[in-house]
Design an enzyme around this catalytic site. Structure first.
Site: not given
Lengths: 431, 324
Positions: B97, B99, B275
């Site tokens: 992930d 972000d 993450d």
């Protein structure tokens, strides 16, 4: 010359040798040739007859004893164990390896302390034997081992999955290309090749340990179906006795050892205090099962684990499990109840996982009969807490210097003692 | 002017799911095993509190989304035999992930997300995919634009059954989260060490590339562990040497001790490119591709071509275009 079977008991040659070896009744009989090899081993101390094995049975015990003494450091005299590194002993050594593996696999759980000590002793032997081998021989032996255990010197990285899972090696320590781990000799130029050589040497003992573990599992499964030979069971009992002697906790602890004592809440690191205060859904399971269970049990019973690194069992410190059942578990359960929502309300099976992390297998509560069905897990490291439970990690100044919550606890208690803080709980267990 | 990054109203959501959303926009790898996934929904903007949802087939999911028009929709990265109880785990995709909001070095310095940091996230995704392909031999890789960044979802059979430990190690590898340990025993018996930039293959090369990326994206205001403002100034002044791959020179200029400190801190920053909690969590739920990210009014989109994908064209719902 160092034969491959001396490093790799899983080589085809070693397996053939064992297949053609006589029956198990002979392992207790004195073998003059074995005695002769040991007697003529360079550097072997011969001043005490009782220290020289005369049969496969005795050699098996010496193999384990060597490891226990080496790790225990206090009484270790390498001169009495030189024969373990004499290549002329190779054939006896292979037979001894299988006798030990079968004895341990037949009698004990594959996760038991006895099995772990044996597997670790095998890894240590391989490591030391490899380091004593001349470079040109080492290359040939390593190549043949990699070919036999990994189908070649360029295995796919997933073939090392178990070593990665058990954290024996890190993926970032390997050199990968198109998914293959580069382990072959002379594939690279200059200094890069040196790096690859050192990876080869590091990996081989772990591969042998992994094979040994799998073999013990197989033996254990077989033993449930076929009655094991009585000699093997007797040997297993003797090994257990030997290991227990080493792990017996003396009444007077050695000077400087961090002793077990009642828990000092004031010395808990912030992540543990935050866990006890209650954790929200999403982080509850990891915080209680993987962090708090290991922390509380080790802090209470064996705070010096990272210093001593001995695979103790809970019952070594708490023989009747009184402390475990009356102090450790209530504290963990209370923290579980403080969670939002209370952990056991929707995840009652986590009680089983807590018991398993204490080394008593998947049962609702710990009992001595199940000890060894799983490992007694240490608390997760600060690095892991930062990844898995960042919400609990609110580091203070002391946190900067340490890598595990348990180290924080010991350090903080030491600092309090240095400052003359009298409010430190005193030792009340045997250690 | 497109009104992206503004919260969608309940009416916007209803309009989106009634008129624009199509089941075909959910990638095939999710559609073909809908019945084995856990679904979760956020109806109020407070987080996905409606979990353990299960849909026997596409029709039921269509009905639910059209009728409820949730604030956000999620599906599990794991397949289960009993998804309604999150039991009977079968396998989990390997997920990264990225972000844009949480990137450790953001020259744009924006408060939330902007075009620049979304581009930066895309660049990081491309680097990670290259490493997954070249070093780890992984091939079945899907990229999803999440609304504020990207999800990389790997579906190669060899990764689906991996546990958290190995997933964590893959993560550290692809982001350059460990300083490479490159030591060996020399012929004289002494331990010798190499710097990461001396080995141009495998993980040392990945680490060098990620570290280059991180150092070249430092804005100067970044707080880096163990690095003082003065040292930071020196690093910024000399970083052109890294651009031209003269790492040895760079190390000489800032000094070997400071270099060791810098590289240790850079490894920690690299680790924040992704993450990590998402990667190691086998039971994570991720935003459902094709669903609406109501907080920013963008569509969570399966990216067919990362090179040409432009979130400001390809992930903007009609109701936003109409309002603009």
């Amino acid at each position: 010359m160092m034969p491959t079977i001396f490093i790799n008991p899983f080589s085809q040659e070693a397996k053939e040798l064992v297949k053609n070896t006589g029956d198990l009744n002979n392992i207790i009989e004195d073998n003059l040739y074995l005695f002769h090899i040991i007697e003529h081993t360079s550097g072997q101390k011969l001043d005490d007859d009782s220290r020289i094995p005369r049969s496969i049975w005795e050699l098996s015990i010496k193999r384990i004893e060597w490891y226990l003494q080496k790790k225990g450091r206090q009484k270790y005299h390498p001169g009495y164990y030189r024969f373990l590194f004499n290549p002329k002993l190779a054939e006896f050594d292979v037979i001894t390896f299988y006798v030990l593996a079968q004895a341990i696999g037949a009698r004990f759980n594959p996760n038991s302390r006895e099995a772990r000590v044996f597997i670790e002793s095998e890894g240590e032997l391989v490591k030391e034997r490899l380091s004593r081998t001349e470079n040109h021989l080492k290359d040939n032996i390593s190549t043949s081992i990699l070919e036999e255990l990994l189908d070649g010197e360029k295995p796919h990285w997933t073939q090392l999955k178990k070593l990665l899972e058990n954290r024996k090696i890190k993926l970032t320590e390997l050199i990968l290309e198109d998914g293959k781990v580069i382990l072959d000799k002379k594939s690279q130029q200059g200094r890069t090749q040196h790096i690859i050589d050192s990876i080869r040497e590091k990996i081989i003992p772990y591969l042998i340990m992994q094979e040994t573990e799998e073999y013990i599992h197989k033996v254990h499964e077989m033993a449930a179906k076929i009655e094991p030979h009585h000699t093997l069971l007797e040997l297993a009992d003797k090994i257990r006795e030997k290991i227990s002697q080493q792990f017996f906790i003396p009444k007077k602890a050695v000077t400087g050892t961090i002793r077990a004592s009642r828990l000092d809440f004031d010395a808990f690191p912030p992540c543990i205090k935050n866990t006890i205060a209650g954790v929200k859904a999403g982080n509850r399971n990891d915080a209680i099962v993987l962090l708090l269970t290991g922390f509380i049990s080790y802090a209470r019973l064996y705070p010096s684990i990272f210093k001593d690194r001995k695979p103790h069992k809970v019952s070594d410190f708490d023989p009747n499990l009184d402390i475990t059942l009356n102090e450790i578990l209530p504290l963990i359960y209370e923290a579980a109840d403080n969670c939002e929502p209370p952990l056991f309300q929707d995840d009652p099976q986590e009680k089983f996982n807590i018991t398993a992390k204490l080394g008593f297998g998947l049962h609702e509560t710990p009992s001595l009969e199940h000890e060894g069905e799983s490992k007694w897990y240490t608390p997760m490291s600060c690095e892991k807490i930062k990844i898995h439970l960042p919400i609990l990690c609110k580091p203070d100044k002391l946190c900067e210097k340490i890598q595990n919550p348990l180290t924080y606890y010991n350090r903080k208690r030491w600092e309090k003692k240095e400052k003359g803080d009298k409010d430190i709980p005193r030792s009340n267990t045997r250690r | 002017m497109i009104r992206i990054f503004q919260e969608a109203t309940p009416e916007d959501r209803r309009k989106y799911y009634a008129k624009e959303w199509k089941i075909e926009n959910i990638p095939k790898f999710i559609r073909e095993n809908i019945h084995l996934r856990e679904f979760g929904f956020d109806h109020t903007g407070q987080g996905p509190n409606d979990r353990y949802r299960f849909f026997r087939d596409e029709k039921l999911l269509i009905k639910f989304l059209r009728y409820r028009a949730p604030y956000a929709a999620y599906s599990s990265v794991a397949l289960y035999n009993r998804p309604w109880r999150r039991e009977g785990w079968i396998s989990s995709e390997l997920v990264f992930d990225v972000d844009a909001k949480d990137l450790p070095v953001r020259p744009c310095k924006c408060d939330n997300v902007c075009e620049e940091c979304l581009d930066q996230a895309k660049e990081i995704v491309a680097m990670i995919i290259d490493t997954l392909r070249d070093d780890l031999d992984l091939d079945d890789i899907h990229v999803i634009y999440s609304g504020r960044g990207y999800h990389i979802r790997v579906l190669d059979p060899i990764v689906l059954e991996l546990g958290s430990e190995v997933r964590g190690q893959i993560l550290r590898y692809v982001v350059g989260g460990d300083v490479p340990r490159l030591s060996y025993i020399g012929v004289d018996g002494d331990i010798r060490s190499l710097d990461h930039f001396m080995v141009d293959m495998g993980y040392p090369r990945v680490f060098t590339e990620r570290s280059r990326y991180t150092i070249l994206h430092l804005s100067g205001d970044d707080k880096i562990e163990d690095i003082t403002r003065r040292t930071m100034k020196k690093i910024l002044e000399s970083r052109d040497l890294i651009r031209s791959d003269e790492w040895g020179e760079f190390k000489g200029v800032i000094g070997p001790i400071v270099y060791e400190r810098l590289i240790r801190s850079v490894a920690k920053l690299n680790l924040q490119l992704v993450d990590a909690r998402v990667t190691v969590d086998l039971k994570r739920i991720l935003r459902l591709p094709s669903s609406l990210h109501s907080k920013v009014s963008m569509i969570c989109t399966h990216v067919k071509n990362l090179e040409t994908f432009d979130p400001f064209k390809d992930a903007v719902p009609d109701f936003v275009k109409e309002k603009s």
